[in-house]
Enzyme design. Sequence first.
Site, PDB file in Angstrom:
ATOM      1  CD  GLU A  31      -2.697  -1.421  -0.002  1.00 27.80           C
ATOM      2  OE1 GLU A  31      -2.912  -0.451  -0.755  1.00 27.80           O
ATOM      3  OE2 GLU A  31      -3.117  -2.566  -0.253  1.00 27.80           O
TER       4      GLU A  31
ATOM      5  CG  HIS B 202      -1.407   1.021  -4.280  1.00 28.07           C
ATOM      6  ND1 HIS B 202      -1.914   1.067  -5.568  1.00 28.07           N
ATOM      7  CD2 HIS B 202      -1.580  -0.257  -3.857  1.00 28.07           C
ATOM      8  CE1 HIS B 202      -2.386  -0.119  -5.905  1.00 28.07           C
ATOM      9  NE2 HIS B 202      -2.190  -0.947  -4.884  1.00 28.07           N
TER      10      HIS B 202
END
Length: 281
Positions: free
Chosen positions: A83, A86
């Site tokens: 994440e 990301h």
Amino acid sequence: MTDPAPPPTALAAAKARMRELAASYGAGLPGRDTHSLMHGLDGITLTFMPMGQRDGAYDPEHHVILINSQVRPERQRFTLAHEISHALLLGDDDLLSDLHDEYEGDRLEQVIETLCNVGAAALLMPAELIDDLLTRFGPTGRALAELARRADVSATSALYALAERTAPPVIYAVCALSRQEDEGEGGGAKELTVRASSASAGVKYSLSAGTPVPDDHPAALALDTRLPLAQDSYVPFRSGRRMPAYVDAFPERQRVLVSFALPAGRSEPDADKPEAPGDQS
């Protein structure tokens, strides 16, 4: 008529850029523990909560990373790095522009997820760490075990990262006991099978998940005796074909981590190749 697929070099370039982003981010961190990993993301909070089947998510609108509180710690750790990747990707306008130029729809989403896995691996398993382990232990099952331990990631995550940094033709595998289906009472007997596999560059095949490992194979003997074992043996392909290889098996708890060093000149499949390229999990 559909447009031709982008050349492989487009994805390779994107992966290289993602590794650069992760390496640059990682260089500024005080450590690699959970909270240190968040150190470079100003204004983004981290929340652990039950998420059902989802491992995690990054919400750029609300500046929060969500991690499933009900999965294993090493899975949480890799998900967090995923994440974070990301967030790093969304902060690189040039990379985003290149991706939207080359891909669209579901394929774009697939590529982004792949890149975030690449970024997570680079963040948790820096090239320097992998190269140091390869220098100390060689491309072996022991190196795979040490990488998983020192990076605090699953052996499956570690084997893909290790394979990418391995120069010689080598197949890595994580093997564990699984119960075979049996219609009789009590179910089937336990059998050592491949759980995950990956190979170094130039090796066009790997072991399929679920491939059985014969009882007399060094990997099975190492798990049975709980002792590391290295010797000339073979790659046990599901088709029954056996390719000569130097096997290094390192038992760890209820699994065995294995490397298959292929002879020079055997990294390319021939007309009677034993497995389809990329047939792995």
